[in-house]
Design a protein around this motif. Sequence first.
Motif, PDB file in Angstrom:
ATOM      1  N   ALA B   5      46.909  46.573  56.433  1.00 51.14           N
ATOM      2  CA  ALA B   5      48.011  45.636  56.744  1.00 51.14           C
ATOM      3  C   ALA B   5      49.336  46.199  56.235  1.00 51.14           C
ATOM      4  CB  ALA B   5      47.721  44.269  56.125  1.00 51.14           C
ATOM      5  N   THR B   8      50.600  49.152  58.297  1.00 53.83           N
ATOM      6  CA  THR B   8      51.016  48.846  59.678  1.00 53.83           C
ATOM      7  C   THR B   8      52.106  47.778  59.690  1.00 53.83           C
ATOM      8  OG1 THR B   8      49.193  47.254  59.913  1.00 53.83           O
ATOM      9  CG2 THR B   8      48.794  49.483  60.746  1.00 53.83           C
ATOM     10  N   ALA B  39      46.597  51.916  66.623  1.00 53.89           N
ATOM     11  CA  ALA B  39      46.485  50.521  66.181  1.00 53.89           C
ATOM     12  C   ALA B  39      47.864  49.950  65.859  1.00 53.89           C
ATOM     13  CB  ALA B  39      45.576  50.429  64.955  1.00 53.89           C
ATOM     14  N   LEU B  40      48.706  50.747  65.210  1.00 53.87           N
ATOM     15  CA  LEU B  40      50.079  50.324  64.886  1.00 53.87           C
ATOM     16  C   LEU B  40      50.861  50.014  66.159  1.00 53.87           C
ATOM     17  CD1 LEU B  40      52.452  50.160  62.772  1.00 53.87           C
ATOM     18  CD2 LEU B  40      52.771  52.625  63.155  1.00 53.87           C
ATOM     19  N   THR B  42      49.627  49.311  69.057  1.00 58.35           N
ATOM     20  CA  THR B  42      49.010  48.150  69.717  1.00 58.35           C
ATOM     21  C   THR B  42      49.479  46.845  69.069  1.00 58.35           C
ATOM     22  OG1 THR B  42      47.097  49.468  70.300  1.00 58.35           O
ATOM     23  CG2 THR B  42      46.792  47.084  70.319  1.00 58.35           C
ATOM     24  N   LYS B  43      49.629  46.863  67.736  1.00 57.20           N
ATOM     25  CA  LYS B  43      50.123  45.675  67.022  1.00 57.20           C
ATOM     26  C   LYS B  43      51.497  45.267  67.547  1.00 57.20           C
ATOM     27  CE  LYS B  43      50.988  44.132  62.255  1.00 57.20           C
ATOM     28  NZ  LYS B  43      50.922  44.551  60.834  1.00 57.20           N
ATOM     29  N   LEU B  46      51.138  43.869  71.148  1.00 53.86           N
ATOM     30  CA  LEU B  46      50.584  42.507  71.200  1.00 53.86           C
ATOM     31  C   LEU B  46      51.672  41.469  70.935  1.00 53.86           C
ATOM     32  CD1 LEU B  46      47.135  42.870  69.360  1.00 53.86           C
ATOM     33  CD2 LEU B  46      47.504  42.528  71.812  1.00 53.86           C
ATOM     34  N   ARG B  47      52.585  41.798  70.009  1.00 51.30           N
ATOM     35  CA  ARG B  47      53.710  40.883  69.754  1.00 51.30           C
ATOM     36  C   ARG B  47      54.553  40.721  71.007  1.00 51.30           C
ATOM     37  NH1 ARG B  47      56.396  42.040  63.800  1.00 51.30           N
ATOM     38  NH2 ARG B  47      54.485  41.721  62.586  1.00 51.30           N
ATOM     39  N   SER B  52      46.656  37.623  71.975  1.00 51.28           N
ATOM     40  CA  SER B  52      45.918  37.823  70.722  1.00 51.28           C
ATOM     41  C   SER B  52      45.149  39.145  70.638  1.00 51.28           C
ATOM     42  CB  SER B  52      44.898  36.701  70.536  1.00 51.28           C
ATOM     43  OG  SER B  52      45.510  35.454  70.676  1.00 51.28           O
ATOM     44  N   LEU B 179      42.183  45.320  65.692  1.00 53.80           N
ATOM     45  CA  LEU B 179      43.064  46.479  65.455  1.00 53.80           C
ATOM     46  C   LEU B 179      42.372  47.572  64.648  1.00 53.80           C
ATOM     47  CD1 LEU B 179      46.592  44.932  64.687  1.00 53.80           C
ATOM     48  CD2 LEU B 179      45.824  46.068  66.778  1.00 53.80           C
ATOM     49  N   THR B 180      41.675  47.197  63.583  1.00 52.13           N
ATOM     50  CA  THR B 180      41.031  48.242  62.777  1.00 52.13           C
ATOM     51  C   THR B 180      39.850  48.877  63.520  1.00 52.13           C
ATOM     52  OG1 THR B 180      39.966  46.446  61.565  1.00 52.13           O
ATOM     53  CG2 THR B 180      41.778  47.584  60.465  1.00 52.13           C
TER      54      THR B 180
END
Lengths: 264, 264
Positions: B5, B8, B39-40, B42-43, B46-47, B52, B179-180
């Motif tokens: 967390a 990222t 993953a970063l 993608t985070k 997603l925002r 979700s 994400l992970t």
Amino acid sequence: MRSFAEATALSELRAGVHTAALDSEWSIGKNPHGGYMMALLTKAALRTAQRSHPLAVSAHFLRSPDAGEVELHTERVKRGRLFSTAHARLVQNGKVCIEATVTAGEISDAAHQWEAAQQPPIKPIDECPDHRMPTDGGLLGHLNLRLDPHSTAFLRGETDDGEVRGWMELTDGTDFDPLTLIVAVDMLPPTVFGLGQSGWCPTVELTYQLRALPAPGPVAGYTRCDALSADGWFNEDAAVYDSRGRLVAQSRQLALSGTALKNR
Amino acid sequence: MRSFAEATALSELRAGVHTAALDSEWSIGKNPHGGYMMALLTKAALRTAQRSHPLAVSAHFLRSPDAGEVELHTERVKRGRLFSTAHARLVQNGKVCIEATVTAGEISDAAHQWEAAQQPPIKPIDECPDHRMPTDGGLLGHLNLRLDPHSTAFLRGETDDGEVRGWMELTDGTDFDPLTLIVAVDMLPPTVFGLGQSGWCPTVELTYQLRALPAPGPVAGYTRCDALSADGWFNEDAAVYDSRGRLVAQSRQLALSGTALKNR
């Protein structure tokens, strides 16, 4: 009957924008075929990338366009020694229908250094029935698709194991190449038909990898599904082998079952 | 030791642009880990998509950035009922390092309707050696990776069958999430090490599919290669299963063998 080359003709409107006409014959029902559109977009991206072969093409399908005029917007994001990368969009009436990225380069025609396994067993082409219908004006007029009887349980109202096997040839007399192989990986009936699902199963994402240059002749296709989720999502992995039995293309797609779609 | 967390964390600079710092601990040697960066990105996507779960993420790796500040450029290309799609770029010093597209939506936690096969056999976690090195300041401090002895022929200077199996846990005490799991699919050693190849094998394209929400506990990973081309290209397919044995994530990547890269 327009050939693949005719159905993928491109005109450059300005730098990074080509126009093309989605051909109503390269369709499943009223929907232009996903692999055909992806091949068209890849053709434009290869011009922009100035490379020969699409090594990896990932396409996200946002909405299904109608047959007719589209714009192909391309941008070279990287020019490299080993590969170049282009971003590409298929746009109709100002809306993005396919969002794709193409990593392109050049691959050799030599045999693979190593392969995990032989081509999965598929009955000889002569023992696989022809699925062309004389009245079909769509995609099955362009690709002679012959399914292994192992994979046609769904045509008999039965279920099987989520694997589909068959042979494909282009009816325009040309051999498969790195672009038409994109059509081939998305050409077999959905694996989930054998699991009792039905209807139009939209592809949401499909990634294609060109693994070798195909030899002349028909190609053998093999697709499998690993899991169908409670809400109808399924993967479908395709492998395509040339007439020498060499793995020439792979794809994996995420798709939504037509049965699930109908119930939403 | 910064948690996932923390590694990222994102700041919104302006609409469609986030800044983040690539963490030197989430690296393999000097290279930030591909799955971590994906993953970063993608985070952030997603925002932008305001959904979700990342249903399908395709990432093309153009160049390897250094640890430190990056910008994440995102654009929502489609907002739909079943899914939304965002385009995303990881940029450092004005250069695109990763070009990605994220199709996002919401998936249920129910069991799959159908699965092709059980999880491949992997030895119980207690019988798989721990591969953390006390002096390693990189990724293996964050993920407790335990390889099935079946898959460690390359550590003994032997060859095997191009399959790798093992268990993974996050050392920050959190459970895997959508994400992970992107880190998890890119975490096992390259399958081609078992084929006698070595060195850094850069990922050129990786597509991830989230297939289910993972239950708490360690996850089991299984990767396989189908073919290694004459010029060093290989695919690597990953499947990740949660502690209930449910298929929760899949990926396929195209990568270049380190041995081939060295000889070019």
